[in-house]
Design an enzyme around this catalytic site. Structure first.
Site, PDB file in Angstrom:
ATOM      1  N   HIS A 181      -3.262  55.057  36.371  1.00  0.00           N
ATOM      2  CA  HIS A 181      -4.108  54.605  35.257  1.00  0.00           C
ATOM      3  C   HIS A 181      -4.080  55.587  34.082  1.00  0.00           C
ATOM      4  O   HIS A 181      -4.434  55.223  32.972  1.00  0.00           O
ATOM      5  CB  HIS A 181      -5.554  54.432  35.732  1.00  0.00           C
ATOM      6  CG  HIS A 181      -5.699  53.477  36.872  1.00  0.00           C
ATOM      7  ND1 HIS A 181      -5.516  52.122  36.745  1.00  0.00           N
ATOM      8  CD2 HIS A 181      -5.994  53.688  38.181  1.00  0.00           C
ATOM      9  CE1 HIS A 181      -5.703  51.526  37.917  1.00  0.00           C
ATOM     10  NE2 HIS A 181      -5.999  52.459  38.796  1.00  0.00           N
ATOM     11  N   HIS A 223      -8.176  64.374  31.846  1.00  0.00           N
ATOM     12  CA  HIS A 223      -7.246  63.247  31.745  1.00  0.00           C
ATOM     13  C   HIS A 223      -7.335  62.681  30.331  1.00  0.00           C
ATOM     14  O   HIS A 223      -8.190  63.099  29.552  1.00  0.00           O
ATOM     15  CB  HIS A 223      -7.573  62.180  32.793  1.00  0.00           C
ATOM     16  CG  HIS A 223      -8.939  61.595  32.631  1.00  0.00           C
ATOM     17  ND1 HIS A 223     -10.064  62.128  33.251  1.00  0.00           N
ATOM     18  CD2 HIS A 223      -9.393  60.542  31.902  1.00  0.00           C
ATOM     19  CE1 HIS A 223     -11.128  61.419  32.900  1.00  0.00           C
ATOM     20  NE2 HIS A 223     -10.745  60.453  32.080  1.00  0.00           N
ATOM     21  N   HIS A 249      -6.688  59.104  27.517  1.00  0.00           N
ATOM     22  CA  HIS A 249      -6.594  57.664  27.278  1.00  0.00           C
ATOM     23  C   HIS A 249      -5.885  57.490  25.942  1.00  0.00           C
ATOM     24  O   HIS A 249      -6.179  58.206  24.982  1.00  0.00           O
ATOM     25  CB  HIS A 249      -7.988  57.030  27.225  1.00  0.00           C
ATOM     26  CG  HIS A 249      -8.774  57.215  28.482  1.00  0.00           C
ATOM     27  ND1 HIS A 249      -8.753  56.310  29.527  1.00  0.00           N
ATOM     28  CD2 HIS A 249      -9.590  58.226  28.886  1.00  0.00           C
ATOM     29  CE1 HIS A 249      -9.528  56.734  30.503  1.00  0.00           C
ATOM     30  NE2 HIS A 249     -10.051  57.910  30.138  1.00  0.00           N
ATOM     31  N   GLU A 267     -11.098  55.784  23.675  1.00  0.00           N
ATOM     32  CA  GLU A 267     -12.100  54.924  24.312  1.00  0.00           C
ATOM     33  C   GLU A 267     -13.329  54.808  23.408  1.00  0.00           C
ATOM     34  O   GLU A 267     -13.782  53.706  23.102  1.00  0.00           O
ATOM     35  CB  GLU A 267     -12.475  55.484  25.677  1.00  0.00           C
ATOM     36  CG  GLU A 267     -11.316  55.439  26.656  1.00  0.00           C
ATOM     37  CD  GLU A 267     -11.764  55.259  28.092  1.00  0.00           C
ATOM     38  OE1 GLU A 267     -11.430  54.235  28.702  1.00  0.00           O
ATOM     39  OE2 GLU A 267     -12.442  56.175  28.614  1.00  0.00           O
ATOM     40  N   HIS A 327     -10.597  63.765  27.981  1.00  0.00           N
ATOM     41  CA  HIS A 327     -11.852  63.931  28.716  1.00  0.00           C
ATOM     42  C   HIS A 327     -11.722  65.127  29.655  1.00  0.00           C
ATOM     43  O   HIS A 327     -10.902  65.114  30.573  1.00  0.00           O
ATOM     44  CB  HIS A 327     -12.182  62.679  29.550  1.00  0.00           C
ATOM     45  CG  HIS A 327     -12.502  61.480  28.717  1.00  0.00           C
ATOM     46  ND1 HIS A 327     -12.466  60.191  29.222  1.00  0.00           N
ATOM     47  CD2 HIS A 327     -12.872  61.373  27.418  1.00  0.00           C
ATOM     48  CE1 HIS A 327     -12.800  59.341  28.257  1.00  0.00           C
ATOM     49  NE2 HIS A 327     -13.053  60.036  27.155  1.00  0.00           N
ATOM     50  N   THR A 334     -15.837  55.884  32.659  1.00  0.00           N
ATOM     51  CA  THR A 334     -15.229  54.759  31.940  1.00  0.00           C
ATOM     52  C   THR A 334     -14.214  54.013  32.788  1.00  0.00           C
ATOM     53  O   THR A 334     -13.509  53.136  32.290  1.00  0.00           O
ATOM     54  CB  THR A 334     -14.551  55.232  30.634  1.00  0.00           C
ATOM     55  OG1 THR A 334     -13.472  56.117  30.970  1.00  0.00           O
ATOM     56  CG2 THR A 334     -15.546  55.939  29.724  1.00  0.00           C
ATOM     57  N   THR A 335     -14.141  54.358  34.067  1.00  0.00           N
ATOM     58  CA  THR A 335     -13.302  53.630  35.018  1.00  0.00           C
ATOM     59  C   THR A 335     -14.162  53.278  36.230  1.00  0.00           C
ATOM     60  O   THR A 335     -15.173  53.947  36.500  1.00  0.00           O
ATOM     61  CB  THR A 335     -12.105  54.486  35.481  1.00  0.00           C
ATOM     62  OG1 THR A 335     -12.586  55.719  36.034  1.00  0.00           O
ATOM     63  CG2 THR A 335     -11.157  54.785  34.328  1.00  0.00           C
TER      64      THR A 335
END
Length: 306
Positions: free
Chosen positions: A89, A116, A118, A128, A141, A224-225
């Site tokens: 992901h 990690h 995004h 995000e 993040h 957020t996951t």
């Protein structure tokens, strides 16, 4: 014509829906159906909660909070070697629990666990969180948990067990040399579950200088996951990190578990549901002539009659 297109698209999604793992909209296919963000709440109860992340921050509605003082970063300069992994992901780096943050309105000290990112598609919109509706190319993040906890699962059972520091990226015309180690490692983690060892790096070299980290936003939210646990104190810094086009595009070379390009791995913004977003005072550290000018301005202001 537009209505017909919407009807056909709705029919397509209805036809293609099916059970499966959670995924982002960009990786959904009829051959590999999965639960896209709008369906996360059907499978993971917390994803339909009232304090979900990410959000759009409306700057004029953010309340200034004097308690949001500058952070105290400890061991952020510490060099470390760590495993970089494509988790299907995102790209994630587990970090030694040496670096900590305190201050900044946090109730206690939090230690770094992992970081990690995004991103969008080849440097396109991909953060995000959004600021006044603007979506940046990428978002970092750095995940922390309260110092007393030994694992993230336990920390997530505490309503304020996790603190995430979020940083936006902006497109730059020049290469950010501090990101060489991260970007070069990506070619070794193209496939899901691919991993490699990161050359010595530090958290400090990935983020803006400490004196540029006094302006930030704060709110209470979630992961957020999935499972979207509502146990996160969010801090989003105003000053973005510069990367050039080539560096931003390198992240889009990664692959989801189904072999599709790992692009658009962000969750859409969620309703605020009455939550208040706060902003720091954004204390500016002055020195030399600027400090002298500010001191004189204050003195002259105080000498004015009421």
């Amino acid at each position: 014509m537009q209505q017909l297109t919407l009807v056909l698209l709705a029919s397509f999604w209805a036809f293609c829906t099916g059970s499966g793992d959670w995924c982002y909209q960009s990786q959904f296919t009829c051959d590999h159906p999965c639960n896209t963000p709008e369906k996360w709440g059907h499978v993971f109860k917390d994803c339909a909660g009232e304090q979900q992340s990410p959000i759009n921050i409306v700057t004029r509605k953010a309340l200034k909070d004097e308690r949001l003082t500058p952070f105290l970063f400890n061991n952020y300069q510490q060099m470390f070697r760590a495993l970089v992994r494509n988790n299907g992901h995102s790209v994630q780096v587990e970090v030694p629990h040496l670096s900590t943050v305190a201050g900044g309105g946090l109730s206690t000290t939090y230690k770094a666990v992992q970081f990690h990112l995004h991103w969008g598609n080849n440097g396109g919109p991909g953060s995000e969180h959004t600021i006044d509706g603007e979506q940046y190319p990428m978002e970092l993040h750095i995940v922390h948990m309260k110092q007393r906890y030994t694992d993230l699962k336990t920390a997530l059972s505490d309503p304020e067990g996790v603190a995430v520091l979020g940083f936006f990226y902006e497109r730059s015309s020049s290469v950010n040399k501090k990101y060489d180690t991260i970007v070069k490692s990506l070619k070794n983690v193209i496939a899901t579950n691919g991993n490699t060892t990161l050359l010595p790096t530090s958290l400090a070299q990935l983020i803006p200088p400490q004196q540029n980290l006094t302006s930030y936003y704060r709110y209470k939210g979630s992961l957020t996951t999935p499972g979207c646990t509502e146990a996160v104190i969010w801090t989003l810094f105003e000053n973005p990190i510069p990367l050039n086009n080539e560096q931003l595009r390198a992240f889009s070379d990664l692959k989801f578990h189904n072999g599709k390009p790992m692009v658009g791995n962000f969750r859409p913004v969620q309703p605020l549901n009455g939550r208040q977003v706060f902003r720091s005072g954004g204390v500016v550290i002055l020195s030399g002539p600027a400090l002298l000018a500010a001191t004189l301005a204050v003195a002259l202001g105080l000498s004015q009659p009421n």
